[in-house]
Design a protein around this motif. Sequence first.
Motif, PDB file in Angstrom:
ATOM      1  N   THR A 101       0.825  -1.205   0.000  1.00 23.93           N
ATOM      2  CA  THR A 101       0.000   0.000   0.000  1.00 23.93           C
ATOM      3  C   THR A 101       0.861   1.258   0.000  1.00 23.93           C
ATOM      4  O   THR A 101       0.630   2.188  -0.787  1.00 23.93           O
ATOM      5  N   GLU A 102       1.857   1.300   0.860  1.00 20.88           N
ATOM      6  CA  GLU A 102       2.719   2.483   0.952  1.00 20.88           C
ATOM      7  C   GLU A 102       3.495   2.699  -0.348  1.00 20.88           C
ATOM      8  O   GLU A 102       3.731   3.837  -0.766  1.00 20.88           O
ATOM      9  N   GLU A 103       3.899   1.614  -0.996  1.00 17.84           N
ATOM     10  CA  GLU A 103       4.741   1.716  -2.182  1.00 17.84           C
ATOM     11  C   GLU A 103       3.977   2.190  -3.422  1.00 17.84           C
ATOM     12  O   GLU A 103       4.586   2.610  -4.394  1.00 17.84           O
TER      13      GLU A 103
ATOM     14  N   LEU B  91       2.590   4.780  -3.958  1.00 16.76           N
ATOM     15  CA  LEU B  91       2.417   6.193  -3.626  1.00 16.76           C
ATOM     16  C   LEU B  91       2.055   7.106  -4.792  1.00 16.76           C
ATOM     17  O   LEU B  91       1.252   8.013  -4.609  1.00 16.76           O
TER      18      LEU B  91
ATOM     19  N   GLU C 144       5.313   9.546   3.103  1.00 12.28           N
ATOM     20  CA  GLU C 144       4.760   8.214   2.831  1.00 12.28           C
ATOM     21  C   GLU C 144       5.749   7.383   2.008  1.00 12.28           C
ATOM     22  O   GLU C 144       5.864   6.165   2.187  1.00 12.28           O
TER      23      GLU C 144
ATOM     24  N   LEU D 179       8.229   5.716   4.221  1.00 11.75           N
ATOM     25  CA  LEU D 179       7.666   4.569   4.945  1.00 11.75           C
ATOM     26  C   LEU D 179       7.684   3.328   4.068  1.00 11.75           C
ATOM     27  O   LEU D 179       8.039   2.235   4.523  1.00 11.75           O
ATOM     28  N   GLY D 180       7.289   3.485   2.806  1.00  5.97           N
ATOM     29  CA  GLY D 180       7.318   2.352   1.890  1.00  5.97           C
ATOM     30  C   GLY D 180       8.722   1.841   1.666  1.00  5.97           C
ATOM     31  O   GLY D 180       8.976   0.630   1.657  1.00  5.97           O
TER      32      GLY D 180
ATOM     33  N   GLU E 251      -5.856   7.349   7.182  1.00  8.92           N
ATOM     34  CA  GLU E 251      -4.648   7.544   7.991  1.00  8.92           C
ATOM     35  C   GLU E 251      -4.825   6.939   9.383  1.00  8.92           C
ATOM     36  O   GLU E 251      -3.886   6.384   9.947  1.00  8.92           O
TER      37      GLU E 251
ATOM     38  N   THR F  92      -4.362   3.164   8.997  1.00  6.54           N
ATOM     39  CA  THR F  92      -2.966   2.732   8.895  1.00  6.54           C
ATOM     40  C   THR F  92      -2.233   2.895  10.230  1.00  6.54           C
ATOM     41  O   THR F  92      -1.358   2.087  10.554  1.00  6.54           O
TER      42      THR F  92
ATOM     43  N   HIS G 139      -0.560  -0.532  11.583  1.00  2.43           N
ATOM     44  CA  HIS G 139       0.889  -0.578  11.846  1.00  2.43           C
ATOM     45  C   HIS G 139       1.158  -0.781  13.338  1.00  2.43           C
ATOM     46  O   HIS G 139       2.097  -1.489  13.721  1.00  2.43           O
TER      47      HIS G 139
ATOM     48  N   ILE H 264       6.435   4.047  12.088  1.00  2.17           N
ATOM     49  CA  ILE H 264       5.507   4.328  10.991  1.00  2.17           C
ATOM     50  C   ILE H 264       4.129   4.681  11.536  1.00  2.17           C
ATOM     51  O   ILE H 264       3.473   5.611  11.050  1.00  2.17           O
TER      52      ILE H 264
ATOM     53  N   GLU I 114       1.863   8.010  10.765  1.00  9.05           N
ATOM     54  CA  GLU I 114       0.484   7.949  10.281  1.00  9.05           C
ATOM     55  C   GLU I 114      -0.452   8.709  11.230  1.00  9.05           C
ATOM     56  O   GLU I 114      -1.424   9.322  10.797  1.00  9.05           O
TER      57      GLU I 114
END
Length: 263
Positions: free
Chosen positions: A3-5, A7, A42, A45-46, A95, A98, A102, A124, A128
């Motif tokens: 999800t983070e990747e 972006l 973000e 984080l990814g 947000e 997440t 996390h 992380i 968030e």
Amino acid sequence: MVTEEALPTYQSFVNSLDGVRDETGASPTSWAVWNRGWSAEENRLGDLLNKYLYLCGRVDMRQIEKTIHYLIGSGMDLRAENNPYMGFIYTSFQERATFISHGNTARHAKEYGDIKLAQICGTIASDEKRHETAYTKIVEKLFEIDPEGALLALADMMKKKITMPAHLMFDGRDENLFEHFSSVAQRLGVYTAKDYADILEFLVGKWKVETLTGLSGDGRKAQDYVCGLAPRIRRLEEMKSRSMAKEKRAVKFSWIFNREARL
């Protein structure tokens, strides 16, 4: 991490909203500066989670990178209709989701002895949480200056349901990958239907939805709907959980070299 990747999709989503988009890609307006700064955080984080998974050697990175590739290509369908009210309601909800997921992952990691992963996910989660605070304050201001408009947007968003950003993910094999992933997350307590209801209840309280006055007929209907939704979600989930308790299924995940995980 998937999800983070993904972006670029999220930055594009915020840039699609009327009134707050980055018109040039490097606009000095407050909205544009915020969106680029948020996207940069973000992205970190990814990257951090990706490097952890790569170095741990426990996952099939080829399949994970394929999933990220497909997800970015698929985009997102959040049904926000270029409406900044709905867009910021969505990001407020997401947000917080997440932050919770996390945080729960950090607790799992600590319990099973992976202190480094626990530290990563805890860090992380705190990022968030800051993002959640910013977006909820934006919507809080919307409720202050246009309570009926904000309330109708909230009701509309909840009727369409808050879909997770990765709901279109695909690894080239499993057509129901997100559904299966979500089932495992629900079983493990990483992110559950109860969390969904809790987030809605939290935001309704944060934005003082129950105490809004001077509403039109449509506004009062939206108020009743939104304020009664969380308990209804919990009741439906309890019924669903009882029916699924008898059904024990497992599926293979390409991310973990086709090992099976129980749903």
